[in-house]
Write a protein that holds these residues in place. Structure first.
Motif, PDB file in Angstrom:
ATOM      1  N   GLU A  85       0.593  -1.141  -0.036  1.00 60.49           N
ATOM      2  CA  GLU A  85       0.032  -0.108   0.030  1.00 60.49           C
ATOM      3  C   GLU A  85       0.832   1.343   0.062  1.00 60.49           C
ATOM      4  OE1 GLU A  85      -2.807   0.003   2.968  1.00 60.49           O
ATOM      5  OE2 GLU A  85      -3.243  -2.216   2.691  1.00 60.49           O
ATOM      6  N   LYS A  86       0.442   2.233  -0.708  1.00 59.23           N
ATOM      7  CA  LYS A  86       1.230   3.326  -0.909  1.00 59.23           C
ATOM      8  C   LYS A  86       1.269   4.037   0.470  1.00 59.23           C
ATOM      9  CE  LYS A  86       1.576   7.792  -3.609  1.00 59.23           C
ATOM     10  NZ  LYS A  86       1.000   8.515  -4.526  1.00 59.23           N
ATOM     11  N   SER A  87       0.163   4.134   1.381  1.00 59.97           N
ATOM     12  CA  SER A  87       0.167   4.860   2.537  1.00 59.97           C
ATOM     13  C   SER A  87       1.114   4.264   3.560  1.00 59.97           C
ATOM     14  CB  SER A  87      -1.207   4.712   3.284  1.00 59.97           C
ATOM     15  OG  SER A  87      -1.514   3.179   3.443  1.00 59.97           O
ATOM     16  N   ASN A  88       1.409   2.932   3.406  1.00 64.27           N
ATOM     17  CA  ASN A  88       2.598   2.275   4.281  1.00 64.27           C
ATOM     18  C   ASN A  88       3.779   2.612   3.864  1.00 64.27           C
ATOM     19  OD1 ASN A  88       0.696   1.076   5.898  1.00 64.27           O
ATOM     20  ND2 ASN A  88       0.788  -0.972   4.427  1.00 64.27           N
ATOM     21  N   LEU A  89       4.175   3.055   2.309  1.00 66.28           N
ATOM     22  CA  LEU A  89       5.298   3.515   1.953  1.00 66.28           C
ATOM     23  C   LEU A  89       5.606   4.849   2.448  1.00 66.28           C
ATOM     24  CD1 LEU A  89       7.947   3.715   0.262  1.00 66.28           C
ATOM     25  CD2 LEU A  89       6.365   4.245  -1.660  1.00 66.28           C
ATOM     26  N   GLU A  90       4.736   5.753   2.699  1.00 67.62           N
ATOM     27  CA  GLU A  90       4.521   7.172   3.093  1.00 67.62           C
ATOM     28  C   GLU A  90       4.975   7.049   4.585  1.00 67.62           C
ATOM     29  OE1 GLU A  90       4.660   9.560   1.182  1.00 67.62           O
ATOM     30  OE2 GLU A  90       4.102   8.698  -0.548  1.00 67.62           O
ATOM     31  N   LYS A  91       4.365   6.185   5.295  1.00 64.70           N
ATOM     32  CA  LYS A  91       4.641   6.021   6.715  1.00 64.70           C
ATOM     33  C   LYS A  91       6.090   5.607   6.826  1.00 64.70           C
ATOM     34  CE  LYS A  91       0.192   5.048   8.143  1.00 64.70           C
ATOM     35  NZ  LYS A  91      -0.733   3.871   8.852  1.00 64.70           N
ATOM     36  N   HIS A  92       6.710   4.540   6.126  1.00 68.95           N
ATOM     37  CA  HIS A  92       8.008   4.075   6.282  1.00 68.95           C
ATOM     38  C   HIS A  92       9.057   5.209   5.825  1.00 68.95           C
ATOM     39  CE1 HIS A  92      11.483   1.803   5.050  1.00 68.95           C
ATOM     40  NE2 HIS A  92      11.510   2.543   3.888  1.00 68.95           N
ATOM     41  N   LYS A  93       8.829   6.095   4.946  1.00 68.08           N
ATOM     42  CA  LYS A  93       9.839   7.090   4.492  1.00 68.08           C
ATOM     43  C   LYS A  93      10.246   8.145   5.594  1.00 68.08           C
ATOM     44  CE  LYS A  93       9.256   7.261  -0.557  1.00 68.08           C
ATOM     45  NZ  LYS A  93       8.942   8.438  -1.533  1.00 68.08           N
ATOM     46  N   LYS A  94       9.344   8.053   6.618  1.00 65.89           N
ATOM     47  CA  LYS A  94       9.676   8.952   7.955  1.00 65.89           C
ATOM     48  C   LYS A  94      10.798   8.119   8.635  1.00 65.89           C
ATOM     49  CE  LYS A  94       4.707  10.112   8.619  1.00 65.89           C
ATOM     50  NZ  LYS A  94       3.578   9.938   9.453  1.00 65.89           N
ATOM     51  N   VAL A  95      11.153   7.196   8.477  1.00 66.78           N
ATOM     52  CA  VAL A  95      12.324   6.526   9.172  1.00 66.78           C
ATOM     53  C   VAL A  95      13.372   7.140   8.723  1.00 66.78           C
ATOM     54  CG1 VAL A  95      13.654   4.353   9.640  1.00 66.78           C
ATOM     55  CG2 VAL A  95      11.098   4.307   9.461  1.00 66.78           C
ATOM     56  N   HIS A  96      13.647   7.479   7.265  1.00 61.86           N
ATOM     57  CA  HIS A  96      14.599   8.026   6.655  1.00 61.86           C
ATOM     58  C   HIS A  96      14.706   9.550   7.164  1.00 61.86           C
ATOM     59  CE1 HIS A  96      15.410   4.403   4.786  1.00 61.86           C
ATOM     60  NE2 HIS A  96      14.283   4.399   3.897  1.00 61.86           N
ATOM     61  N   THR A  97      14.066  10.194   7.425  1.00 61.05           N
ATOM     62  CA  THR A  97      14.156  11.756   7.801  1.00 61.05           C
ATOM     63  C   THR A  97      14.880  11.920   8.948  1.00 61.05           C
ATOM     64  OG1 THR A  97      12.064  12.057   8.923  1.00 61.05           O
ATOM     65  CG2 THR A  97      11.905  12.211   6.342  1.00 61.05           C
ATOM     66  N   GLY A  98      14.598  10.797   9.951  1.00 59.80           N
ATOM     67  CA  GLY A  98      15.259  11.146  11.253  1.00 59.80           C
ATOM     68  C   GLY A  98      14.186  11.734  12.160  1.00 59.80           C
ATOM     69  N   ILE A  99      13.261  12.139  11.786  1.00 62.39           N
ATOM     70  CA  ILE A  99      12.098  12.992  12.655  1.00 62.39           C
ATOM     71  C   ILE A  99      11.314  12.213  13.435  1.00 62.39           C
ATOM     72  CG2 ILE A  99      10.528  14.732  12.837  1.00 62.39           C
ATOM     73  CD1 ILE A  99      11.511  15.814  10.036  1.00 62.39           C
ATOM     74  N   LYS A 100      11.106  12.244  14.682  1.00 59.73           N
ATOM     75  CA  LYS A 100      10.230  11.312  15.599  1.00 59.73           C
ATOM     76  C   LYS A 100       9.382  12.079  16.281  1.00 59.73           C
ATOM     77  CE  LYS A 100      13.951   7.736  15.599  1.00 59.73           C
ATOM     78  NZ  LYS A 100      14.751   6.873  16.461  1.00 59.73           N
ATOM     79  N   PRO A 101       8.157  12.677  15.698  1.00 57.39           N
ATOM     80  CA  PRO A 101       7.439  13.405  16.718  1.00 57.39           C
ATOM     81  C   PRO A 101       6.615  12.845  17.667  1.00 57.39           C
ATOM     82  CG  PRO A 101       6.631  12.861  14.616  1.00 57.39           C
ATOM     83  CD  PRO A 101       7.773  12.137  14.383  1.00 57.39           C
ATOM     84  N   HIS A 102       6.452  11.436  17.755  1.00 58.43           N
ATOM     85  CA  HIS A 102       5.656  10.796  18.703  1.00 58.43           C
ATOM     86  C   HIS A 102       6.557  10.287  19.959  1.00 58.43           C
ATOM     87  CE1 HIS A 102       2.778  11.178  15.623  1.00 58.43           C
ATOM     88  NE2 HIS A 102       3.496  10.673  14.679  1.00 58.43           N
TER      89      HIS A 102
END
Length: 328
Positions: A260-277
């Motif tokens: 699913e595309k939505s899961n890919l978008e969620k996964h890409k956050k891992v590469h940004t290094g940003i952890k807002p939660h």
């Protein structure tokens, strides 16, 4: 060393690496936009371009952008002309003192639909819902009731995305699409369901959710493999991918694939290094909210997923599925 575009010689001192170009819009994206050539890291093909091809590519991009700017300007001028003509027609609709007032076409339509509109333009747009009048894209033949929506749609064929996310560099055609995307980084969910108080980042997601309260029994789309039913066809399409094993959405950084595309978008956050939660108990941070929810169970001891065969419980659904496969 060969050039990816012309296959000519591209020695290191006079060539440019496709994946390390410092330009704000990455070189591989510009190649895809102008040449319709798919460029991926590690695909076995040359990953450099010669200076001559890079110069030609920049000229082509500048020319395309100039053409589209001119096209948009022409469309705005045309819209202004049509607006003036519409106003001229309305001025001719004069009722003489010695003649009875006759209802206009616009009045009849507003009476039929029992709706009032703040302006003549809004009424004209509404009338198209009755007449079926639409503006059609000459490329893909998709139709729209408003010319402005068609103009925005045509930008999807140009490949030009002028609104860029400063965090992950993803680009969008419309500004409000970028605004919605930014919420995936901040975790903001301004749209709340009045019935169950569940929050969503996009208004369209809230509208779809609200139907589950008003039409909870309507599930028209059934999976032919496992017979599970869904209220939306798009949900069924995503579900079927789980049976086929197809994962068409690939991360261009680590090449991991998703169904699913939505899961890919969620996964890409891992590469940004940003952890807002952030966990309020141990202060550990996570890129995705779902991962935080799972982490919290290590503090609460909650195990909501129970095996119906041996009644053993698990904190994660995937652990339950793995248990069933191995134990039963």
């Amino acid at each position: 060393m060969e050039c990816r575009l012309c296959l000519g010689p591209a020695p290191a001192e006079t060539s440019v690496s496709i994946f390390s170009d410092p330009h704000p819009q990455r070189l591989e994206q510009r190649i895809r936009t102008c040449c319709q050539i798919q460029v991926k890291r590690g695909d076995g093909l040359p990953d450099t371009v010669c200076l001559s091809c890079k110069t030609n590519l920049e000229l082509l991009i500048s020319f395309r952008e100039a053409c589209f700017r001119s096209y948009e300007t022409s469309q705005l001028r045309l819209d202004d002309c049509l607006k003036i003509k519409t106003e001229e027609v309305l001025l001719e609709d004069v009722i003489w003192d010695d003649e009875p007032a006759l209802p206009t076409i616009h009045q009849n339509n507003s009476e039929i639909s029992s709706q009032a509109f703040p302006s003549e333009t809004k009424l004209i747009l509404h009338e198209r819902s009755h007449t079926g009048e639409k503006y059609t894209c000459d490329i893909c033949l998709k139709s729209y009731s408003q010319r402005s929506n068609l103009t925005f749609h045509k930008k999807s064929h140009t490949g030009i995305r002028s609104h860029r996310c400063d965090i992950c560099l993803k680009s969008f055609i419309r500004k409000h699409h970028l605004a919605s995307h930014l919420r995936s980084h901040t975790g903001e969910k301004p749209y709340k369901c009045e019935i169950c108080l569940k929050s969503f980042s996009e208004q369209s997601s809230l509208r779809i959710h609200e139907k589950s309260h008003t039409e909870p029994h309507v599930k028209l789309h059934k999976c032919e493999i496992c017979l599970k039913s869904f209220s939306r066809k798009s949900s069924l399409v995503m579900h079927v991918k789980l049976h086929t094993g197809k994962k068409p959405y690939k991360c261009d950084i680590c090449l991991k694939s998703f169904a699913e595309k939505s899961n890919l978008e969620k996964h890409k956050k891992v590469h940004t290094g940003i952890k807002p939660h952030k966990c309020d108990i141990c202060l550990k941070s996570f890129a995705q909210k779902t991962v935080l929810v799972i982490h919290l169970r290590t503090h609460t001891g909650e195990k909501p997923y129970e095996c119906e065969i041996c009644l053993k419980s698990f904190a994660q659904k995937c652990k339950l599925q793995l248990h069933k496969t191995k134990a039963h």
